[in-house]
Scaffold this motif. Structure first.
Motif, PDB file in Angstrom:
ATOM      1  N   PRO A 106       8.533   4.758  -6.180  1.00 13.16           N
ATOM      2  CA  PRO A 106       8.474   5.764  -5.105  1.00 13.16           C
ATOM      3  C   PRO A 106       9.879   6.127  -4.632  1.00 13.16           C
ATOM      4  N   PRO A 114      10.443  10.665  -6.764  1.00 16.25           N
ATOM      5  CA  PRO A 114       9.982   9.431  -7.413  1.00 16.25           C
ATOM      6  C   PRO A 114      10.501   9.358  -8.843  1.00 16.25           C
ATOM      7  N   GLY A 137      -3.596   1.059  -0.616  1.00 18.74           N
ATOM      8  CA  GLY A 137      -2.446   1.924  -0.390  1.00 18.74           C
ATOM      9  C   GLY A 137      -1.456   1.957  -1.532  1.00 18.74           C
ATOM     10  N   SER A 138      -1.139   0.800  -2.106  1.00 15.61           N
ATOM     11  CA  SER A 138      -0.156   0.741  -3.189  1.00 15.61           C
ATOM     12  C   SER A 138      -0.682   1.417  -4.452  1.00 15.61           C
ATOM     13  N   GLU A 141      -0.424   5.139  -3.908  1.00 11.56           N
ATOM     14  CA  GLU A 141       0.959   5.579  -4.018  1.00 11.56           C
ATOM     15  C   GLU A 141       1.365   5.696  -5.487  1.00 11.56           C
ATOM     16  N   THR A 142       0.965   4.713  -6.303  1.00 15.03           N
ATOM     17  CA  THR A 142       1.255   4.779  -7.740  1.00 15.03           C
ATOM     18  C   THR A 142       0.550   5.964  -8.375  1.00 15.03           C
ATOM     19  N   ARG A 144      -0.189   8.740  -7.013  1.00 20.27           N
ATOM     20  CA  ARG A 144       0.505   9.962  -6.599  1.00 20.27           C
ATOM     21  C   ARG A 144       1.795  10.169  -7.401  1.00 20.27           C
ATOM     22  N   VAL A 145       2.552   9.102  -7.604  1.00 22.18           N
ATOM     23  CA  VAL A 145       3.797   9.221  -8.371  1.00 22.18           C
ATOM     24  C   VAL A 145       3.506   9.638  -9.806  1.00 22.18           C
ATOM     25  N   ASP A 219      -3.978  10.102   4.217  1.00 27.34           N
ATOM     26  CA  ASP A 219      -3.370   9.710   2.966  1.00 27.34           C
ATOM     27  C   ASP A 219      -2.184   8.779   3.138  1.00 27.34           C
ATOM     28  N   MET A 221       0.225   5.664   3.275  1.00 25.36           N
ATOM     29  CA  MET A 221       0.229   4.486   2.430  1.00 25.36           C
ATOM     30  C   MET A 221       0.434   3.225   3.259  1.00 25.36           C
TER      31      MET A 221
END
Length: 245
Positions: A106, A114, A137-138, A141-142, A144-145, A219, A221
């Motif tokens: 991130p 990212p 959450g993690s 986030e992954t 999304r990246v 959304d 994180m």
């Protein structure tokens, strides 16, 4: 050890024997405050053979899931480990399956970009691998990246789901989750083997029941207990507070 002996309950016992399951009072970042149970799959790093067996268990689960009439996983070209807890597991799986591994980093500042380490092509499908999930959450986030780089992400697999509503939250974001173990299964196993006191067992089950993530939240994180590296786990046989961001 025969392949058939490597089951989800074998994993539950291995985590316990390696000191990755503790009872007391623990704060795990913003998502889990005052938890009576602490799960740390990173203890698998102490025993490479155990880590390899855990990766084989993940491979068996994926292979079986993809062979079903209604597959539990979509076809994928790559696996992505969630930094940092899931990265060692994804690497071990990659070595066992010959599937390439990547991971997303991130942005470090609000307006930064990212970064993805490893080789990939836009449009390839990716399966996310993590060791532990609390609220998801993690993993989000992954996702999304990776999606931001043009990769297709539809499924994730974790060793342990704490069972605090993360799966429902992921589903709302289009990410299907498969877990090898959930915390309730682990607690029931430990109780049946006399590995946990009745008080700790009841407190832990009640905590899971009453501390659920809101699947309709925004959304934003939040950290998962097994995905961060800034936390300090209590030493073996010692209760305390494990702070993980």
């Amino acid at each position: 050890m025969a392949a058939g002996d490597v089951t989800n309950l074998w994993l539950a016992e291995a985590l316990y024997r390696l000191g990755g399951v503790k009872f007391g009072t623990f704060t795990l970042g913003r998502t889990t405050v005052g938890s009576p149970v602490y799960i740390d799959p990173k203890v698998l790093l102490r025993e490479p053979r155990i880590l390899a067996r855990a990766a084989h268990l993940v491979k068996t689960e994926i292979d079986a899931g993809m062979a079903m009439r209604e597959p539990r996983f979509h076809e994928f070209d790559l696996v992505a480990g969630v930094p940092f807890g899931g990265l060692h597991l994804a690497t071990a799986y990659s070595l066992a399956s010959d599937v390439p591994v990547i991971y997303g980093v991130p942005p470090k500042v609000a307006d930064g970009q990212p970064k993805i380490e490893g080789r990939y092509k836009e449009g390839e499908s990716v399966l996310i691998i993590d060791d532990l999930m609390t609220t998801g959450g993690s993993l989000l986030e992954t996702q999304r990246v990776l999606a931001g780089a043009g990769l297709v992400v539809r499924d994730a697999i974790v060793l342990v789901d704490r069972g605090q509503g993360g799966a429902e939250r992921l589903k709302r974001h289009g990410l299907h989750l498969v877990s090898i173990l959930n915390l309730t299964q682990m607690l029931n196993f430990y109780m049946s083997r006399g590995m946990v006191s009745e008080d700790d067992y009841k407190l832990s089950l009640e905590y899971v029941r009453t501390h659920q993530a809101d699947a309709t939240d925004g959304d934003g994180m939040d950290g998962d207990a097994g995905s961060a590296t800034n936390g300090a786990a209590p030493s073996e046989g010692q209760n305390g507070t494990a702070l993980q961001n």
